[in-house]
Design a protein around this motif. Structure first.
Motif, PDB file in Angstrom:
ATOM      1  N   LYS A 103      22.131   8.580  -0.890  1.00 31.71           N
ATOM      2  CA  LYS A 103      22.599   8.583  -2.287  1.00 31.71           C
ATOM      3  C   LYS A 103      21.446   8.869  -3.257  1.00 31.71           C
ATOM      4  CE  LYS A 103      26.695   6.628  -1.041  1.00 31.71           C
ATOM      5  NZ  LYS A 103      27.981   7.309  -1.116  1.00 31.71           N
ATOM      6  N   HIS A 127      29.800   8.066  -5.792  1.00 31.34           N
ATOM      7  CA  HIS A 127      31.127   7.481  -5.588  1.00 31.34           C
ATOM      8  C   HIS A 127      32.149   8.453  -5.022  1.00 31.34           C
ATOM      9  CE1 HIS A 127      29.551   4.365  -8.414  1.00 31.34           C
ATOM     10  NE2 HIS A 127      30.262   3.583  -7.653  1.00 31.34           N
ATOM     11  N   PRO A 136      33.163   9.216  -2.090  1.00 35.03           N
ATOM     12  CA  PRO A 136      34.135   8.728  -1.090  1.00 35.03           C
ATOM     13  C   PRO A 136      35.074   7.649  -1.613  1.00 35.03           C
ATOM     14  CG  PRO A 136      31.824   8.406  -0.356  1.00 35.03           C
ATOM     15  CD  PRO A 136      31.794   8.737  -1.805  1.00 35.03           C
ATOM     16  N   MET A 146      33.265   5.545 -16.627  1.00 30.65           N
ATOM     17  CA  MET A 146      31.956   5.078 -16.140  1.00 30.65           C
ATOM     18  C   MET A 146      30.828   5.869 -16.803  1.00 30.65           C
ATOM     19  SD  MET A 146      31.950   2.864 -13.198  1.00 30.65           S
ATOM     20  CE  MET A 146      30.796   3.507 -12.037  1.00 30.65           C
ATOM     21  N   ARG A 202      30.485  -7.514 -12.200  1.00 33.22           N
ATOM     22  CA  ARG A 202      31.698  -7.093 -11.511  1.00 33.22           C
ATOM     23  C   ARG A 202      31.642  -7.718 -10.123  1.00 33.22           C
ATOM     24  NH1 ARG A 202      32.491  -2.687  -7.761  1.00 33.22           N
ATOM     25  NH2 ARG A 202      34.708  -2.233  -7.735  1.00 33.22           N
ATOM     26  N   ASN A 256      33.379  -7.484  -6.087  1.00 34.99           N
ATOM     27  CA  ASN A 256      34.305  -6.795  -5.193  1.00 34.99           C
ATOM     28  C   ASN A 256      34.468  -7.626  -3.931  1.00 34.99           C
ATOM     29  OD1 ASN A 256      32.125  -6.397  -3.559  1.00 34.99           O
ATOM     30  ND2 ASN A 256      32.153  -4.186  -3.644  1.00 34.99           N
ATOM     31  N   HIS A 274      33.474   1.366   6.181  1.00 41.72           N
ATOM     32  CA  HIS A 274      34.488   2.101   5.422  1.00 41.72           C
ATOM     33  C   HIS A 274      35.050   3.234   6.265  1.00 41.72           C
ATOM     34  CE1 HIS A 274      32.223   0.743   1.620  1.00 41.72           C
ATOM     35  NE2 HIS A 274      33.348   0.076   1.688  1.00 41.72           N
ATOM     36  N   TYR A 279      36.422   7.198   5.817  1.00 34.42           N
ATOM     37  CA  TYR A 279      36.448   8.288   4.846  1.00 34.42           C
ATOM     38  C   TYR A 279      37.509   9.313   5.231  1.00 34.42           C
ATOM     39  CZ  TYR A 279      32.059   6.195   3.377  1.00 34.42           C
ATOM     40  OH  TYR A 279      31.103   5.316   2.929  1.00 34.42           O
ATOM     41  N   PHE A 323      21.198  -1.512 -11.611  1.00 33.18           N
ATOM     42  CA  PHE A 323      22.407  -2.030 -10.968  1.00 33.18           C
ATOM     43  C   PHE A 323      21.921  -2.933  -9.846  1.00 33.18           C
ATOM     44  CE2 PHE A 323      25.872  -1.296  -7.749  1.00 33.18           C
ATOM     45  CZ  PHE A 323      26.900  -1.866  -8.456  1.00 33.18           C
ATOM     46  N   TYR A 330      40.391   3.198   3.020  1.00 31.86           N
ATOM     47  CA  TYR A 330      38.940   3.150   2.758  1.00 31.86           C
ATOM     48  C   TYR A 330      38.329   1.833   3.256  1.00 31.86           C
ATOM     49  CZ  TYR A 330      34.701   2.980  -0.213  1.00 31.86           C
ATOM     50  OH  TYR A 330      33.405   2.869  -0.687  1.00 31.86           O
TER      51      TYR A 330
HETATM   52  C1  HEM Z   1      29.605  -1.190 -12.903  1.00 30.59           C
HETATM   53  C2  HEM Z   1      30.104  -0.041 -12.627  1.00 30.59           C
HETATM   54  C3  HEM Z   1      30.611   0.330 -11.254  1.00 30.59           C
HETATM   55  C4  HEM Z   1      31.900   0.332 -10.838  1.00 30.59           C
HETATM   56  C5  HEM Z   1      33.127  -0.053 -11.647  1.00 30.59           C
HETATM   57  C6  HEM Z   1      31.905   0.798  -9.461  1.00 30.59           C
HETATM   58  C7  HEM Z   1      33.024   0.973  -8.678  1.00 30.59           C
HETATM   59  C8  HEM Z   1      33.015   1.118  -7.315  1.00 30.59           C
HETATM   60  C9  HEM Z   1      34.161   0.979  -6.447  1.00 30.59           C
HETATM   61  C10 HEM Z   1      35.591   0.674  -6.902  1.00 30.59           C
HETATM   62  C11 HEM Z   1      33.734   1.159  -5.193  1.00 30.59           C
HETATM   63  C12 HEM Z   1      34.584   1.026  -3.922  1.00 30.59           C
HETATM   64  C13 HEM Z   1      34.246  -0.284  -3.209  1.00 30.59           C
HETATM   65  C14 HEM Z   1      34.539  -1.476  -4.074  1.00 30.59           C
HETATM   66  O1  HEM Z   1      35.676  -1.905  -4.190  1.00 30.59           O
HETATM   67  O2  HEM Z   1      33.579  -1.977  -4.689  1.00 30.59           O
HETATM   68  C15 HEM Z   1      32.329   1.458  -5.252  1.00 30.59           C
HETATM   69  C16 HEM Z   1      31.549   1.753  -4.170  1.00 30.59           C
HETATM   70  C17 HEM Z   1      30.241   2.095  -4.250  1.00 30.59           C
HETATM   71  N1  HEM Z   1      29.454   2.042  -5.382  1.00 30.59           N
HETATM   72 FE1  HEM Z   1      30.031   1.603  -7.225  1.00 30.59          FE
HETATM   73  N2  HEM Z   1      30.618   1.076  -9.085  1.00 30.59           N
HETATM   74  C18 HEM Z   1      29.803   0.806 -10.144  1.00 30.59           C
HETATM   75  C19 HEM Z   1      28.442   1.006 -10.206  1.00 30.59           C
HETATM   76  C20 HEM Z   1      27.706   1.529  -9.185  1.00 30.59           C
HETATM   77  C21 HEM Z   1      26.334   1.933  -9.280  1.00 30.59           C
HETATM   78  C22 HEM Z   1      25.495   1.888 -10.548  1.00 30.59           C
HETATM   79  C23 HEM Z   1      25.966   2.374  -8.043  1.00 30.59           C
HETATM   80  C24 HEM Z   1      24.671   2.934  -7.561  1.00 30.59           C
HETATM   81  C25 HEM Z   1      23.663   3.238  -8.244  1.00 30.59           C
HETATM   82  C26 HEM Z   1      27.098   2.230  -7.182  1.00 30.59           C
HETATM   83  C27 HEM Z   1      27.109   2.548  -5.850  1.00 30.59           C
HETATM   84  C28 HEM Z   1      28.202   2.458  -5.027  1.00 30.59           C
HETATM   85  C29 HEM Z   1      28.179   2.799  -3.619  1.00 30.59           C
HETATM   86  C30 HEM Z   1      26.967   3.298  -2.836  1.00 30.59           C
HETATM   87  C31 HEM Z   1      29.456   2.588  -3.129  1.00 30.59           C
HETATM   88  C32 HEM Z   1      29.947   2.857  -1.696  1.00 30.59           C
HETATM   89  C33 HEM Z   1      30.414   4.301  -1.653  1.00 30.59           C
HETATM   90  C34 HEM Z   1      30.656   4.785  -0.234  1.00 30.59           C
HETATM   91  O3  HEM Z   1      31.604   4.310   0.413  1.00 30.59           O
HETATM   92  O4  HEM Z   1      29.886   5.658   0.208  1.00 30.59           O
HETATM   93  N3  HEM Z   1      28.138   1.727  -7.902  1.00 30.59           N
HETATM   94  N4  HEM Z   1      31.915   1.423  -6.568  1.00 30.59           N
END
Ligand code: HEM
Length: 289
Positions: free
Chosen positions: A141, A150, A152, A164, A179, A181, A197, A199, A234, A273
């Motif tokens: 990433k 994001h 996937p 976002m 937040r 999860n 996960h 894909y 983050f 997923y």
């Molecule tokens: C606060 C805002 C953010 C939201 C609302 C968000 C939302 C999500 C959601 C819905 C997922 C799916 C898994 C889950 O339910 O958590 C996810 C996965 C992920 N997020 Fe975020 N995210 C945010 C910020 C970030 C940031 C800033 C990063 C990295 C710099 C990040 C990196 C990732 C990664 C690496 C995954 C897994 C993706 C994969 O399956 O390859 N997220 N995020």
């Protein structure tokens, strides 16, 4: 986006797992360095800014029974960790990667630094220490924009991307948001750069579920902007619970309903997923028995 306002004090939480977890993190950083640690040159000032504040201000103020400041006669400053009986310099290392490694072995949280992307369109990941990735290889990433990180994630493009990007561009300094999860992990390992996960196009694997190593895995995620460099940080702490713990808390039914809910709602693709087809029956049977 399901985020809520938090305060600076919420940034890091401590619990009884601290010592075990930081030792585990140090072993993971040694063994899987290239997967869990990376820093572009451009992230150095942001990493340095956060390092100075975390060690010099936040930890000794927020957790004074764990961390105290020390100064030698020649005015060099250290953070003394009363739990591990170790001292860390208050000055960041020459290389940002080393500062990230020090912070990764000091607290349980994983840190991801985002800077405006080179083409000025959105934010991109420029440095990280992530010992506990839930199903992704963070190195893959590096340098990607938020929307490509994001890719996937089901419905991200349709439902989250625009808000976002706007939110990240506007987040003011001094504001902390969080937040949470949840996921079901069929392994008790915390370093899981793959396998948690499914894909698009992947087949549902046949896996024998061992309830004793299955975990409810939650991330307590925080986002804030660093005041000087204006980088976005983050961070997340990973919490895990065994299924008997969930049941003992009286939450078995709630979790069983949440699992059912994955198929419904506005993004039923999350059922796939999150690999629910792999663990759903075994986990639900256990929770409702
Ligand atoms: C606060 C805002 C953010 C939201 C609302 C968000 C939302 C999500 C959601 C819905 C997922 C799916 C898994 C889950 O339910 O958590 C996810 C996965 C992920 N997020 Fe975020 N995210 C945010 C910020 C970030 C940031 C800033 C990063 C990295 C710099 C990040 C990196 C990732 C990664 C690496 C995954 C897994 C993706 C994969 O399956 O390859 N997220 N995020």
């Amino acid at each position: 986006m399901s985020i809520e306002e938090a305060t600076v004090s919420d940034l890091i939480e401590m619990d009884k797992n601290y010592l075990d977890r930081i030792h585990l993190r140090r072993r993971i950083m040694k063994k899987h360095t290239d997967t869990v640690l990376a820093a572009e040159d451009s992230v150095k000032s942001a990493v340095d800014e956060f390092y100075c504040w975390l060690l010099g201000t936040f930890l000794p103020t927020r957790f004074p029974r764990m961390f105290v400041l020390q100064h030698t006669d020649n005015k060099e400053g250290f953070l003394y960790n009363l739990v591990t009986d170790e001292r860390l310099s208050l000055s960041p290392a020459e290389k940002p990667l080393e500062s990230l490694e020090r912070m990764g072995g000091l607290v349980e949280d994983d840190f991801l630094f985002l800077l405006p992307s080179d083409d000025g369109d959105g934010y991109a990941l420029k440095g990280f220490v992530t010992c506990f990735p839930n199903g992704f290889n963070t190195f893959k990433k590096l340098n990607l924009k938020l929307r490509d990180i994001h890719k996937p994630v089901p419905q991200y493009k349709e439902k989250l991307e625009k808000s976002m990007d706007r939110y990240f561009a506007r987040l003011p300094t001094g504001k902390f948001v969080r937040r949470a999860n949840w996921a079901i992990s069929t392994t008790d390992a915390l370093f899981t750069p793959s396998g948690n996960h499914l894909y698009e196009g992947e087949e549902i694997p046949q896996v024998e579920i061992d309830i004793s190593s299955t975990r409810v895995r939650c991330e307590r995620q925080m986002l804030h902007r660093l005041p000087q460099t204006r980088a976005l940080l983050f961070s997340f702490k990973t919490l895990t619970y065994t299924l008997p713990e969930i049941k003992d808390e009286g939450l078995g039914k709630v979790l069983a309903e949440a699992i059912e809910g994955l198929k419904e709602g506005n993004a039923p693709e999350f059922h796939f997923y999150k690999r629910a087809a792999v663990w759903r029956e075994s986990v639900k049977n256990f929770l409702t028995s």
